[in-house]
Write an enzyme that holds these catalytic residues in place. Structure first.
Site, PDB file in Angstrom:
ATOM      1  N   HIS A 281      -9.217  18.074 -26.953  1.00  0.00           N
ATOM      2  CA  HIS A 281      -8.196  17.514 -27.619  1.00  0.00           C
ATOM      3  C   HIS A 281      -6.890  17.104 -26.983  1.00  0.00           C
ATOM      4  CE1 HIS A 281      -6.947  17.861 -31.554  1.00  0.00           C
ATOM      5  NE2 HIS A 281      -9.117  18.209 -31.902  1.00  0.00           N
ATOM      6  N   ASP A 293      -5.766  24.193 -32.030  1.00  0.00           N
ATOM      7  CA  ASP A 293      -6.813  22.891 -32.214  1.00  0.00           C
ATOM      8  C   ASP A 293      -5.648  21.545 -32.219  1.00  0.00           C
ATOM      9  OD1 ASP A 293      -8.013  20.697 -33.247  1.00  0.00           O
ATOM     10  OD2 ASP A 293      -7.538  21.037 -35.262  1.00  0.00           O
ATOM     11  N   GLU A 327      -8.402  12.072 -31.104  1.00  0.00           N
ATOM     12  CA  GLU A 327      -9.529  12.808 -32.220  1.00  0.00           C
ATOM     13  C   GLU A 327      -9.083  12.695 -33.684  1.00  0.00           C
ATOM     14  OE1 GLU A 327     -12.344  16.156 -34.035  1.00  0.00           O
ATOM     15  OE2 GLU A 327      -9.636  15.988 -33.839  1.00  0.00           O
ATOM     16  N   ASP A 353     -13.764  22.389 -29.305  1.00  0.00           N
ATOM     17  CA  ASP A 353     -12.636  22.426 -30.300  1.00  0.00           C
ATOM     18  C   ASP A 353     -12.580  22.940 -32.045  1.00  0.00           C
ATOM     19  OD1 ASP A 353     -10.728  21.051 -31.902  1.00  0.00           O
ATOM     20  OD2 ASP A 353     -12.506  18.652 -32.054  1.00  0.00           O
ATOM     21  N   HIS A 424      -4.694  22.514 -38.463  1.00  0.00           N
ATOM     22  CA  HIS A 424      -4.429  21.064 -39.712  1.00  0.00           C
ATOM     23  C   HIS A 424      -2.545  22.046 -40.300  1.00  0.00           C
ATOM     24  CE1 HIS A 424      -8.163  18.234 -39.181  1.00  0.00           C
ATOM     25  NE2 HIS A 424      -7.546  19.330 -38.474  1.00  0.00           N
TER      26      HIS A 424
END
Lengths: 465, 465
Positions: A281, A293, A327, A353, A424
């Site tokens: 993504h 990511d 995503e 991913d 994240h």
């Protein structure tokens, strides 16, 4: 098991338990062209160049924002320059949530500033913030079983220490505090919720991620503390005095905006054989530059496809590289892809991913008539230190809607042992990518494409339980 | 050298080069009571309890603020509860600088938010911030030698990658970009300066620290980028387009406030033998909770002194533990201590202000008549894996003004290999302290106190070159 070669182990794992009591079967032979492509890919520089370029020249690219639009423009230019065919963006609309200010401090028993980030879809506290007593739950189970009377009007805290696992399975066990904790806290009457970050590190860098408030459940302010800040809250809670927290979060929904997928192809010689779908993504969370990511995933799959394209021999099947949009916020790009392309014949679908650390395992979900493809993959991937797993392949948010139509799957699993250290967080930047492990990824994906896209067998649909 | 014991190595290093060509001298014997105190200290829990308490119950304690005042109150209560004598705070006044908002973003060639922190004594950009072109210098040397015409009106960037060193010496070679870079940038007419953090990590956690604008040099806004943000700036600069940066920093000087040292003693039997001064600093930077800088130092020295106090035998010399205030902002507590106590007789002075990783080396600066004390220290410390260095002891900001009066020094050097990963960052929290290595520190300091405070020799003044 140290005396067994990784190839032997791979084959043992790939065969049914009964067969392990007899002699292992003769491994499939490796096509010399496949081996040559694989070994050349261990010197790959294309993938790193893509990760470096996307993180440097675009940076963060939150779904539905102008930054993601810039990423699509960058992607179309890059994939075109790399020589792919049929390069285009496919846009769609989506609701967009954006971060605002975010601060928190313990007010009593002692002033301590805390580091935290709002979760995607968090409500706002309003610009003046809110102050409340913490209801501290060391685990999700204790929170989920607590009566509403212990929660009503309070700020919920959920601890929930996550352990690293190679296959990433601890995301499933620790994740619910983020996925569904905020909605459940809202239903129990909480004023807000702060969770221990879903992460395996011990740094002052909190982990964001999407949370979901189902229709009818009122969104509340929801945030994640860095793990050391969470540990501080727990140490103070153990001292027995009530903890009051001041919380300011001002995210907002800004309405419908455009997002999109970017598609590029290596056309095959046999259109009837079905598309080999690979991708990752393009969007990222807004705190870092999305290196692991998922700049890595789009880079690895595109680099592998380009290596096949440049090999001098067109593949039998069309290789379609999709850099999915949106995503992180709920797989919106993957759903749009399936809506547009679900009726086309796909041979297999595979998604990258899970960062860029070395691939340690592969798994397949193939129809009976194509099982030999899996055996050839085992032999061809073994020299990269990759073993065959016994799980069911087809994993990944973006390919899930396509996989659900009965498409066969081939998964290449990166090690997750350090993935959730920075997942994240603001720390998801280029420095997280190890160029050597990234090359091993490209070699594995190149090998997979060389085997699968050229397989003479029919790769028809599969039935999953 | 693997076949030599660490004791032999220690002695070889401790003797002059000429002596190494002959047989090594017979090591000094170890007093069994010293050995027993040392070995018991390897099970110490006092130091960790102090670090945990100070970081949890007080947290950050910036010099001259109400948080540092709370830390002094906490310290007086803690040292009193531990059973020390003559526990008191000694206040003084100092000018105080406090952090404000701090944000930065690259405006062109591509929008990228940067993570940075203001340096202590930085000027404010004003609430509306400033935007300017970056003048990018990969090293301090290139910046220092650049003409003012290349800098005037611009925002200076200085790269300056720091390498980890066991003895911390790279702080001296990399530090000037922070110590004097901002003043020099001001003199060359820069609008502001951002430096690569003086740090050895690769996380999005910038390193603050004090900078100095000498009288007559106008303070300018000065900040440090996290090392990945600095690397991003350098990658963009290599692409050749001008970089424009928007910078907002709103720190301010808030005038004269109270700070202070906290003192506690283990009274000796022989007041004429001089005080053995040990300590660390109680203040911290405001971003983390100052676990390694320097809750560890105050904890290690107090725990060691308490172990001597509780040994059942009063030491010959008074052990004075000083938890200095206002070290980070310029050694104000250390200067106040010397002003008040410099005329008292001190036998030795020793400071712990380099984290809590294992002590690998000790160094002494002793008068000729007390050289045997050093030999006994070598024998007693060797089982902890500590070697004798050949440098001149007396290191540390807080003891420097006392050392300058001719007091002998004994240094116990922690490993600096990971100290600058988190030094002066939000990540300086309890998780950085390894309890096992902390215990080795306490054992080393307990050993040192047992040897030095009880030494029958006179430990008179030393003359340093």
């Amino acid at each position: 098991m140290k005396h067994l070669s990784s190839l032997t182990i791979a084959l043992l794992l790939a065969t049914p338990a009964a067969a392990q009591r007899t002699a292992p079967p003769t491994p499939a032979a490796v096509d010399p062209q496949v081996a040559a492509l694989r070994d050349a890919a261990l010197k790959d520089d294309i993938a790193y160049d893509i990760v470096e370029g996307l993180t440097t020249e675009v940076g963060q690219r939150l779904a539905g924002t102008e930054a993601e639009a810039r990423a699509r423009d960058w992607a179309v230019r890059k994939l075109t320059a790399l020589g792919f065919s049929n390069v285009r963006a496919e846009p769609y609309k989506m609701p967009v949530w954006v971060r605002g200010d975010e601060t928190a401090e313990i007010v009593t028993p002692v002033p301590q500033k805390l580091t935290l980030v709002a979760l995607g879809n968090s409500a706002s506290t309003g610009p003046r913030g809110l102050t409340g007593e913490l209801a501290v739950f060391p685990s999700y189970a204790e929170f989920a079983n607590a009566p509403a009377s212990a929660i009503r009007g309070k700020i919920v805290y959920i601890g929930n220490a996550m352990q690293p696992t190679q296959d990433g399975s601890s995301y499933g066990s620790s994740g619910p505090a983020r996925f569904t904790g905020p909605a459940l806290a809202s239903q129990k009457g909480a004023a807000a919720i702060v969770i221990r970050s879903i992460g395996t590190d011990a740094h002052r860098l909190p982990h964001t991620g999407v949370t979901t408030f189902p229709t009818g459940v009122k969104p509340i302010p929801a945030a994640a503390l860095s793990t050391p800040d969470a540990a501080l809250v727990e140490r103070l809670a153990k001292r027995g005095q009530p903890i009051r927290l001041r919380l300011l979060l001002t995210p907002k929904m800004i309405g419908e905006r455009e997002s999109g997928n970017v598609i590029a192809e290596v056309p095959g010689t046999d259109p009837a054989a079905g598309v080999v779908l690979v991708g990752g993504h393009l969007d990222s969370w807004d705190l870092g530059t999305g290196a692991i990511d998922d700049a890595s995933g789009v880079a690895i799959t595109a680099a592998a496809a380009k290596r096949i394209m440049d090999s001098g021999q067109r593949p039998r099947r069309t290789i379609r590289v999709v850099w999915f949009g949106a995503e992180e916020v709920g797989g919106i790009g993957g759903a749009d892809y399936a809506r547009r392309h679900g009726a086309e014949r796909h041979a297999t679908a595979s998604e990258s991913d899970f960062g860029a650390d070395r691939i340690w395992r592969f798994e397949t979900e193939l129809p009976e008539a194509a099982k030999a493809v899996g055996a050839r993959l085992a032999s061809a991937l073994a020299p990269l230190g990759i073993v065959a797993g016994s799980g069911r392949a087809g994993d990944g948010t973006d390919i899930a809607p396509t996989i659900a139509t009965g498409v066969a799957g081939v998964d290449l699993n990166q090690s997750g042992l350090r993935y959730f250290d920075t997942h994240h967080t603001p720390d998801d930047v280029l420095e997280r990518v190890d160029p050597e492990q990234l090359r091993q990824n490209v070699a594995a994906w190149t090998t997979m494409l060389a085997v699968v896209a050229n397989a003479p067998e029919e790769i028809g649909p599969v039935t999953r339980p």
